[in-house]
Design a protein around this motif. Sequence first.
Motif, PDB file in Angstrom:
ATOM      1  N   LYS A  38       0.819  -1.220   0.000  1.00  0.00           N
ATOM      2  CA  LYS A  38       0.000   0.000   0.000  1.00  0.00           C
ATOM      3  C   LYS A  38       0.850   1.267   0.000  1.00  0.00           C
ATOM      4  O   LYS A  38       0.358   2.350  -0.296  1.00  0.00           O
ATOM      5  N   PHE A  39       2.134   1.131   0.348  1.00  0.00           N
ATOM      6  CA  PHE A  39       3.010   2.291   0.459  1.00  0.00           C
ATOM      7  C   PHE A  39       4.288   2.040  -0.351  1.00  0.00           C
ATOM      8  O   PHE A  39       5.190   1.340   0.115  1.00  0.00           O
ATOM      9  N   PRO A  40       4.391   2.588  -1.565  1.00  0.00           N
ATOM     10  CA  PRO A  40       5.595   2.378  -2.368  1.00  0.00           C
ATOM     11  C   PRO A  40       6.865   2.851  -1.683  1.00  0.00           C
ATOM     12  O   PRO A  40       7.958   2.407  -2.033  1.00  0.00           O
ATOM     13  N   GLN A  41       6.741   3.764  -0.712  1.00  0.00           N
ATOM     14  CA  GLN A  41       7.918   4.291  -0.031  1.00  0.00           C
ATOM     15  C   GLN A  41       8.216   3.552   1.271  1.00  0.00           C
ATOM     16  O   GLN A  41       9.014   4.001   2.079  1.00  0.00           O
ATOM     17  N   MET A  42       7.595   2.393   1.468  1.00  0.00           N
ATOM     18  CA  MET A  42       7.779   1.626   2.700  1.00  0.00           C
ATOM     19  C   MET A  42       8.662   0.415   2.442  1.00  0.00           C
ATOM     20  O   MET A  42       8.446  -0.336   1.490  1.00  0.00           O
TER      21      MET A  42
END
Length: 259
Positions: A38-42
């Motif tokens: 859900k979070f490409p930056q995670m």
Amino acid sequence: MQKPEISPTMTSKRTRIPILAIPDIVYGGEIWEWIVPKFPQMIVADAPDAKKDESLIELAVRMSERWSAMRLFQEFQSVVLVSFGATSALTLEALPCLMQLKIKVVACFVVSGGRNRLRWNHRQNVRLVCARLLSSESILNQLRREVDREMVDAETAKQERVQRYLARMDQVAVQHYRWTARHLRSWKPSAASLEHSVPIFQLHGRRNPMIQPPSIHEATLLLTGEHFIPWTHPEQVERWMAAIVDDLALKARSDSSAE
């Protein structure tokens, strides 16, 4: 669990503030299985590998040094930390260590854990007290039963995926469970872990049978949630994180414009 690469050009619908997910000491990085996409930056950090006689502070120092060497911190100057369950104690103790290493932590998310102490329910506390007396097989069966009970209403595909992961749990999980029982059962935050201005946000299942929920003034509570909410309620966890990250990104842009 495969760690996705993150780059400065990676964008998200929400923000480019990177999120570092700390794997659970016992259940590993798989606890974030349905949150990471859900979070490409995670990205998921290296898992804590607690040694038998290592103290919580010693582990926090060692892991913060390892985490700070990640490529992530060569590309970004700030980060949001997210941790689960008892591992929140490790994350909060590592927080001042990361700050000493010039890592700017803009927020810390605590899911099913505690910011000042771990308020174990009586039954779970007894289990932790008895951990050193139980066989490895008994501990593994106990860990699996706890997850199975909460996953009973999950969709079949998700149940099967978690079942495959639980089947792979081995002596390392047992060792880490015993370490948790010894070092985190009576955790009290060190002075250093309290002397910072990093905002801490808590999310907890109201029906958590392992760690008692904080008050509604201290945390957001999921009315039907228990302990393993990243597995059982990933959509709610994702929405909670997203709303806070949005606010952090907005504040960061506002502060940048004011300079």
